[in-house]
Design a protein around this motif. Structure first.
Motif, short mmCIF file in Angstrom:
data_model
loop_
_atom_site.label_atom_id
_atom_site.label_comp_id
_atom_site.label_asym_id
_atom_site.label_seq_id
_atom_site.Cartn_x
_atom_site.Cartn_y
_atom_site.Cartn_z
N TRP A 54 55.02 47.26 41.86
CA TRP A 54 54.29 46.66 40.74
C TRP A 54 54.03 47.69 39.65
O TRP A 54 54.01 47.34 38.46
N GLN A 55 53.86 48.97 40.01
CA GLN A 55 53.54 50.01 39.04
C GLN A 55 54.62 50.17 37.96
O GLN A 55 54.34 50.63 36.86
N PHE A 78 53.66 46.66 35.58
CA PHE A 78 52.33 46.27 35.12
C PHE A 78 51.44 47.51 35.00
O PHE A 78 51.56 48.43 35.82
N PRO A 79 50.52 47.53 34.04
CA PRO A 79 49.61 48.67 33.92
C PRO A 79 48.53 48.68 35.01
O PRO A 79 47.99 49.73 35.35
N ASN A 80 48.23 47.49 35.57
CA ASN A 80 47.22 47.35 36.61
C ASN A 80 47.46 46.04 37.34
O ASN A 80 48.38 45.30 36.99
N THR A 81 46.65 45.74 38.33
CA THR A 81 46.80 44.48 39.08
C THR A 81 45.62 43.54 38.85
O THR A 81 45.33 42.70 39.70
N LYS A 82 44.95 43.67 37.74
CA LYS A 82 43.81 42.81 37.43
C LYS A 82 44.20 41.34 37.53
O LYS A 82 45.21 40.92 36.94
N GLU A 91 44.96 41.50 43.48
CA GLU A 91 44.30 42.52 42.65
C GLU A 91 43.95 43.77 43.45
O GLU A 91 44.14 44.90 42.98
N ASP A 92 43.46 43.58 44.68
CA ASP A 92 43.07 44.74 45.50
C ASP A 92 44.23 45.27 46.35
O ASP A 92 44.05 46.17 47.17
N GLN A 135 48.57 37.95 36.00
CA GLN A 135 49.64 38.48 35.15
C GLN A 135 51.00 38.08 35.72
O GLN A 135 51.19 38.08 36.93
#
Length: 201
Positions: free
Chosen positions: A59-60, A63-67, A85-86, A197
């Protein structure tokens, strides 16, 4: 560990992996849908089950994050990845993808609506090509091309949805959307939320 023990373990691992692939290939195919999922896809001939050639992705890289969680639709290997997300949940599903590059959209979007038993309406182009198709197929109908659940994206008319026509999974068979087996969209629907996202690549 002796060489003989290693060879025995390798054979067992290989046979176990082969059995998994054969079991997946034997998934039952549903009855044909009366209407195309999103495109007029000729699927004449014997019903075949299709497996995607999955590739592992991180995912990295996308995406910038997994929010709110992330969904990555890999059009090349015809697979959908989901990370919570976590990062405690990771799922990988085989999918259908757009039938042509003209119908393919790539980039980042998000889930804006979740719909149970979505209603399907053909686009103007589909209706022009298939005037015999109905103007609407109500949600819950066994012939509904959107299956049992749909995640609507911020791009108009683009969705991640289920399908009753399992022959479409693993193929270029949609008019732009990403299709999943109904049992898989049920699971993804329960995990994803409005704001999840999404990236198509």
């Amino acid at each position: 560990m002796t060489a003989e023990t290693r060879n025995t373990l390798n054979r067992r691992l290989f046979m176990g992996g082969a059995a998994t692939v054969l079991t997946a290939a034997a998934l039952p195919a549903s009855a044909q849908s009366t209407f195309g999922t999103e495109a007029d896809t000729p699927l004449d001939g014997p019903v075949r089950n299709n497996l995607s050639g999955f590739r592992m992705l991180n995912w990295q890289d996308y995406f910038p994050n997994t929010k709110n969680g992330v969904i990555l639709a890999d059009l090349q290997s015809r697979a959908v990845h989901y990370w919570s997300e976590d990062l405690s949940i990771y799922k990988l599903y085989p999918s259908s993808v757009p039938i042509s590059e003209e119908l393919t959209r790539r980039g980042t979007t998000e889930v804006i609506q979740k719909v149970e038993n979505p209603t399907w309406r053909p686009t103007k182009d589909q209706k022009r090509l298939h005037p015999d198709w109905p103007d609407v197929v109500p949600g819950g109908s066994p012939d509904n091309p959107l299956g049992v659940r749909a995640l609507y994206l911020s791009w108009p008319a683009y969705r991640v949805h289920g399908t009753h026509d399992t022959r479409k999974i693993g193929r270029r068979s949609s008019g732009g959307c990403i299709g999943l087996y109904n049992e898989h969209i049920l699971e993804l629907y329960s995990l994803a939320k409005v704001g999840t996202q999404v990236r198509l690549l």
